[in-house]
Design a protein around this motif. Structure first.
Motif, PDB file in Angstrom:
ATOM      1  N   CYS A   1      75.636  79.824  77.567  1.00 24.95           N
ATOM      2  CA  CYS A   1      74.831  78.701  78.066  1.00 24.95           C
ATOM      3  C   CYS A   1      73.535  79.180  78.710  1.00 24.95           C
ATOM      4  O   CYS A   1      72.475  78.577  78.532  1.00 24.95           O
ATOM      5  N   LEU A   2      73.612  80.281  79.454  1.00 21.46           N
ATOM      6  CA  LEU A   2      72.407  80.843  80.074  1.00 21.46           C
ATOM      7  C   LEU A   2      71.399  81.305  79.017  1.00 21.46           C
ATOM      8  O   LEU A   2      70.191  81.110  79.173  1.00 21.46           O
ATOM      9  N   VAL A   3      71.919  81.902  77.955  1.00 20.78           N
ATOM     10  CA  VAL A   3      71.033  82.322  76.861  1.00 20.78           C
ATOM     11  C   VAL A   3      70.326  81.105  76.261  1.00 20.78           C
ATOM     12  O   VAL A   3      69.104  81.128  76.018  1.00 20.78           O
ATOM     13  N   LEU A   4      71.081  80.033  76.030  1.00 20.33           N
ATOM     14  CA  LEU A   4      70.489  78.804  75.491  1.00 20.33           C
ATOM     15  C   LEU A   4      69.446  78.230  76.444  1.00 20.33           C
ATOM     16  O   LEU A   4      68.361  77.801  76.015  1.00 20.33           O
ATOM     17  N   LEU A   5      69.775  78.228  77.739  1.00 20.11           N
ATOM     18  CA  LEU A   5      68.849  77.693  78.743  1.00 20.11           C
ATOM     19  C   LEU A   5      67.529  78.459  78.735  1.00 20.11           C
ATOM     20  O   LEU A   5      66.446  77.859  78.682  1.00 20.11           O
ATOM     21  N   PHE A   6      67.618  79.776  78.792  1.00 17.56           N
ATOM     22  CA  PHE A   6      66.398  80.585  78.825  1.00 17.56           C
ATOM     23  C   PHE A   6      65.618  80.492  77.515  1.00 17.56           C
ATOM     24  O   PHE A   6      64.386  80.434  77.523  1.00 17.56           O
ATOM     25  N   PHE A   7      66.341  80.486  76.390  1.00 15.16           N
ATOM     26  CA  PHE A   7      65.674  80.394  75.094  1.00 15.16           C
ATOM     27  C   PHE A   7      64.904  79.081  74.976  1.00 15.16           C
ATOM     28  O   PHE A   7      63.721  79.065  74.595  1.00 15.16           O
TER      29      PHE A   7
END
Length: 261
Positions: free
Chosen positions: A10-16
Motif C-alpha cells: 500500500c505504501l508503494v502504491l501511495l508513493f507511486f
C-alpha cells in the motif's frame, strides 16, 4: 507478516501515485496565473476539509493524526487515483457520456468501500475501536476521496476563463456538505452493522446500498433541478445522521469491534 507485506504494498502504491500526481501537476502548470489558481484550489478545498475534520474529531472521540492521515491518503492516492484511471479507461469503450457518469458513481462507491476495508484491516487491533471510531474513519476516507476528486476537477478547468473557473469552484463547494464523506460513512456503517448484526439486516442493506443509488441519481439526467438535488442532499444528510446516532448509541454499550482476521 501478512499485514506487513500488504502495508508495504500500500505504501508503494501511495508513493507511486503521489509522485505521479506531482509530476503531472508540474507539467501542467506553466504560468504564474495557473499557480495562483492552484493556490485558490487549495484554499477552496480547505474551506470544507478543515471544518469536517474538526467536527469528526470532536464528535466521534479522539482520532490520532496518524489515523487521520492514513485514511485520507488511502482514499486520495489509492481509491481516488484508481477510480480516476478506471473511469478514464471506461471512457474509451463506452460512447455515451451519461453512461460513464452512472457507471463511475457505482465504481467510486465500490472502490471507496474496498479501500476502507483494506485501510481498517491494516490498523485493526481487537477491542481498540468501537463502531463510532470506525464510522469516523470511514467518513475521513470519504473526505480524502472528495478532496482528490475536487482537486482533479478544478485542475482540469485551470486553463478555462476566470469566470468559468470560479463558477465551477463555487458549485463544487456548495455540494461538498452531502458528498463523498457522507456517502462512505453510510456505506461503511452498513458493512459494520451487517457484521455486528446490531440492527436489522434490511436496514443494514439499505445503508450499504443507498449511497451508490443516491450517487447514481445525482449524476443522472433525473437530477435536473435545484429541488431534486435538494431532496437527494436531504436524504443523504438524514441517513448520515441516523448512522451517526446509531453508532454513538451502540458504542456506549460495547467495548470494541470484534472480528477474526
Amino acid at each position: 507478516m501478512r499485514k506487513t507485506i500488504i502495508f508495504i504494498f500500500c505504501l508503494v502504491l501511495l508513493f507511486f501515485n503521489f509522485n505521479t500526481e506531482i509530476k503531472g501537476l508540474l507539467l501542467q502548470l506553466n504560468s504564474f496565473d495557473q499557480m495562483k489558481r492552484l493556490l485558490l484550489i487549495v484554499i477552496t478545498i480547505s474551506c470544507y476539509t478543515l471544518p469536517v475534520t474538526l467536527l469528526l474529531n470532536y464528535k466521534m472521540q479522539v482520532i490520532s493524526f496518524n489515523e487521520l492521515l492514513w485514511f485520507i491518503l488511502n482514499s486520495s492516492f489509492i481509491a481516488g487515483t484508481f477510480s480516476y484511471y478506471l473511469i478514464y479507461q471506461l471512457d474509451n469503450f463506452i460512447i455515451k457520456n451519461s453512461s460513464i457518469s452512472l457507471l463511475g458513481a457505482a465504481l467510486e462507491e465500490v472502490l471507496k468501500a474496498l479501500a476502507f476495508i483494506l485501510a481498517f484491516f491494516l490498523i485493526y487491533k481487537k477491542n481498540k475501536y468501537n463502531i463510532l471510531n470506525i464510522f469516523a474513519f470511514a467518513s475521513l476516507l470519504g473526505l480524502g476521496f472528495q478532496m482528490y476528486e475536487d482537486y482533479i476537477y478544478f485542475l482540469n478547468s485551470v486553463d478555462q476563463g476566470s469566470i468559468i473557473f470560479l463558477k465551477s469552484m463555487f458549485e463544487r463547494l456548495s455540494n461538498s456538505i452531502s458528498s463523498h464523506w457522507m456517502y462512505t460513512g453510510i456505506t461503511s456503517f452498513g458493512i459494520i452493522t451487517l457484521l455486528e448484526k446490531n440492527i436489522t439486516k434490511s436496514i443494514s442493506m439499505l445503508l450499504l446500498i443507498s449511497p451508490a443509488v443516491l450517487h447514481i441519481i445525482w449524476n443522472s439526467s433525473w437530477n435536473n433541478s435545484t429541488f431534486i438535488s435538494s431532496i437527494l442532499s436531504a436524504i443523504t444528510v438524514y441517513l448520515y445522521f441516523y448512522s451517526y446516532k446509531t453508532a454513538y448509541d451502540y458504542s456506549q454499550n460495547t467495548n470494541g469491534f470484534h472480528f477474526k482476521v
